[in-house]
Design a protein around this motif. Structure first.
Motif, PDB file in Angstrom:
ATOM      1  N   LEU A  21       0.968  -0.845   0.019  1.00 24.27           N
ATOM      2  CA  LEU A  21      -0.114  -0.044  -0.055  1.00 24.27           C
ATOM      3  C   LEU A  21       0.288   1.447   0.564  1.00 24.27           C
ATOM      4  N   TYR A  22       1.917   1.303   1.019  1.00 26.70           N
ATOM      5  CA  TYR A  22       2.459   2.181   1.033  1.00 26.70           C
ATOM      6  C   TYR A  22       3.137   2.568  -0.313  1.00 26.70           C
ATOM      7  N   GLU A  23       3.784   1.771  -0.836  1.00 22.09           N
ATOM      8  CA  GLU A  23       4.714   1.326  -1.956  1.00 22.09           C
ATOM      9  C   GLU A  23       3.932   2.278  -3.542  1.00 22.09           C
ATOM     10  N   ARG A  24       2.807   2.078  -3.134  1.00 17.86           N
ATOM     11  CA  ARG A  24       1.512   2.141  -4.278  1.00 17.86           C
ATOM     12  C   ARG A  24       1.327   3.923  -3.985  1.00 17.86           C
ATOM     13  N   TYR A  25       1.288   4.059  -3.014  1.00 18.12           N
ATOM     14  CA  TYR A  25       0.418   5.543  -2.924  1.00 18.12           C
ATOM     15  C   TYR A  25       1.080   6.243  -2.073  1.00 18.12           C
ATOM     16  N   ALA A  26       2.079   6.274  -1.964  1.00 20.06           N
ATOM     17  CA  ALA A  26       2.683   7.082  -1.056  1.00 20.06           C
ATOM     18  C   ALA A  26       3.252   8.440  -2.182  1.00 20.06           C
ATOM     19  N   GLY A  27       3.617   8.095  -3.336  1.00 15.38           N
ATOM     20  CA  GLY A  27       4.458   9.136  -4.283  1.00 15.38           C
ATOM     21  C   GLY A  27       2.736  10.787  -4.716  1.00 15.38           C
ATOM     22  N   ARG A  28       1.531   9.671  -4.404  1.00 19.54           N
ATOM     23  CA  ARG A  28       0.250  10.558  -4.740  1.00 19.54           C
ATOM     24  C   ARG A  28       0.015  10.971  -3.811  1.00 19.54           C
ATOM     25  N   LEU A  29       0.005  10.428  -2.272  1.00 16.44           N
ATOM     26  CA  LEU A  29       0.295  11.596  -1.293  1.00 16.44           C
ATOM     27  C   LEU A  29       0.756  12.329  -0.795  1.00 16.44           C
ATOM     28  N   LEU A  30       2.190  11.768  -1.168  1.00 14.50           N
ATOM     29  CA  LEU A  30       3.313  12.468  -0.900  1.00 14.50           C
ATOM     30  C   LEU A  30       3.101  14.131  -1.344  1.00 14.50           C
ATOM     31  N   SER A  31       2.238  13.668  -2.507  1.00 16.55           N
ATOM     32  CA  SER A  31       2.535  15.412  -3.896  1.00 16.55           C
ATOM     33  C   SER A  31       1.281  15.710  -3.126  1.00 16.55           C
ATOM     34  N   VAL A  32       0.012  14.932  -2.146  1.00 16.05           N
ATOM     35  CA  VAL A  32      -1.060  15.791  -1.762  1.00 16.05           C
ATOM     36  C   VAL A  32      -0.874  16.753  -0.547  1.00 16.05           C
ATOM     37  N   CYS A  33       0.020  15.439   0.282  1.00 13.34           N
ATOM     38  CA  CYS A  33       0.658  16.882   1.656  1.00 13.34           C
ATOM     39  C   CYS A  33       1.832  18.663   0.557  1.00 13.34           C
ATOM     40  N   LEU A  34       2.513  17.658  -0.611  1.00 12.47           N
ATOM     41  CA  LEU A  34       3.243  18.934  -1.377  1.00 12.47           C
ATOM     42  C   LEU A  34       2.448  20.121  -1.207  1.00 12.47           C
ATOM     43  N   ARG A  35       1.187  19.829  -1.482  1.00  9.75           N
ATOM     44  CA  ARG A  35       0.794  20.617  -2.801  1.00  9.75           C
ATOM     45  C   ARG A  35      -0.349  22.050  -1.728  1.00  9.75           C
ATOM     46  N   TYR A  36      -0.772  21.130  -0.258  1.00  4.96           N
ATOM     47  CA  TYR A  36      -0.535  21.871   1.001  1.00  4.96           C
ATOM     48  C   TYR A  36       0.034  22.481   2.022  1.00  4.96           C
ATOM     49  N   ARG A 125       3.102  26.072  -4.501  1.00  7.44           N
ATOM     50  CA  ARG A 125       3.801  25.901  -3.492  1.00  7.44           C
ATOM     51  C   ARG A 125       4.197  26.836  -2.634  1.00  7.44           C
ATOM     52  N   GLU A 126       4.336  28.331  -3.446  1.00  8.97           N
ATOM     53  CA  GLU A 126       4.921  29.504  -3.325  1.00  8.97           C
ATOM     54  C   GLU A 126       3.400  30.530  -2.625  1.00  8.97           C
ATOM     55  N   LEU A 127       2.428  30.273  -2.890  1.00  9.79           N
ATOM     56  CA  LEU A 127       1.691  30.986  -2.535  1.00  9.79           C
ATOM     57  C   LEU A 127       1.228  31.032  -0.276  1.00  9.79           C
ATOM     58  N   PRO A 128       1.145  31.761  -0.206  1.00  7.42           N
ATOM     59  CA  PRO A 128       0.803  32.084   1.156  1.00  7.42           C
ATOM     60  C   PRO A 128      -0.057  31.084   1.817  1.00  7.42           C
ATOM     61  N   PRO A 129       0.404  30.823   3.157  1.00  9.15           N
ATOM     62  CA  PRO A 129      -0.026  28.840   3.676  1.00  9.15           C
ATOM     63  C   PRO A 129      -1.296  29.223   3.464  1.00  9.15           C
ATOM     64  N   GLY A 130      -2.531  30.442   3.954  1.00  8.42           N
ATOM     65  CA  GLY A 130      -3.561  30.137   3.690  1.00  8.42           C
ATOM     66  C   GLY A 130      -4.280  30.022   2.508  1.00  8.42           C
ATOM     67  N   TYR A 131      -3.943  31.314   1.518  1.00  8.42           N
ATOM     68  CA  TYR A 131      -4.334  30.832   0.628  1.00  8.42           C
ATOM     69  C   TYR A 131      -4.489  30.389  -0.478  1.00  8.42           C
ATOM     70  N   ARG A 132      -3.184  29.036  -0.425  1.00 11.60           N
ATOM     71  CA  ARG A 132      -2.774  27.439  -1.148  1.00 11.60           C
ATOM     72  C   ARG A 132      -3.596  27.030  -0.090  1.00 11.60           C
ATOM     73  N   THR A 133      -4.103  26.769   0.928  1.00 12.19           N
ATOM     74  CA  THR A 133      -4.712  25.572   1.266  1.00 12.19           C
ATOM     75  C   THR A 133      -5.996  26.190   1.140  1.00 12.19           C
ATOM     76  N   VAL A 134      -6.525  27.428   1.189  1.00  7.15           N
ATOM     77  CA  VAL A 134      -8.253  27.540   0.549  1.00  7.15           C
ATOM     78  C   VAL A 134      -8.307  27.045  -1.439  1.00  7.15           C
TER      79      VAL A 134
END
Length: 182
Positions: A21-36, A125-134
């Motif tokens: 599960l980790y090997e299959r989905y970690a890359g995708r989920l990491l990109s989600v975390c990084l996006r936020y 990723r360069e947006l301020p945290p609040g803007y990026r989150t919304v």
């Protein structure tokens, strides 16, 4: 191993299935975390926290067809990220982009298509945290301003304003990138 079979093995606490599960989905989920988060170290920490939460919560997962495992995993990880952001009060840390107007010209979609995806993600990723989150919640998760307000503990007008400013900032970045490469 098919998605449904993998989910069943994970529900039973199968460590080999956890690894698959980790090997299959970690890359995708990491990109989600990084996006936020906009920060790779924080994103990796939250990814690991997210997997710990997933492993502990598998009994709550219900198979609803192909793609349901990934969708459930993304929701769990996004909730872990949002908890982190609330705990660290990022909505009140949002730097105001004083030079960012609430009025802007949206770039033509054909221009946006010319920009590599990694460049667009860097702009986010360069947006301020609040803007990026919304922006993430509205654009990628399809949440309404009412839902965003409830998730982040802000009012709907603040959500709408931060989205507008995020879009205006992105429009400026896109225009500048296009000028640079014309």
């Amino acid at each position: 191993m098919e998605e449904q079979e993998l989910a069943e093995h994970c529900k039973q606490g199968d460590r080999t299935a956890y690894q698959v599960l980790y090997e299959r989905y970690a890359g995708r989920l990491l990109s989600v975390c990084l996006r936020y988060t906009g920060d790779s170290d924080t994103a990796e920490d939250l990814l690991h926290d997210g997997f710990l939460k997933l492993f502990a919560s598998f009994r709550k997962f219900t198979w609803r067809g192909p793609g349901s495992l990934r969708a459930w995993m993304e929701r769990v990880v996004i909730n872990v990220v949002l908890q982190y952001l609330r705990r660290n009060d990022v909505m009140n840390q949002a730097a105001t982009l004083d030079d960012t107007s609430d009025i802007y010209d949206e770039p033509d979609p054909s221009i946006i298509d010319m920009i590599p995806q990694d460049v667009l993600m860097q702009f986010i990723r360069e947006l301020p945290p609040g803007y990026r989150t919304v922006l993430n919640l509205y654009v990628f998760e399809g949440k309404s301003h009412k839902e965003i307000a409830a998730l982040l503990g802000i009012n709907e007008k603040s959500s709408a304003s931060q989205l507008t400013r995020a879009k205006a900032s992105l429009a400026t970045k896109i225009r500048n990138w296009v000028k640079k490469y014309e």
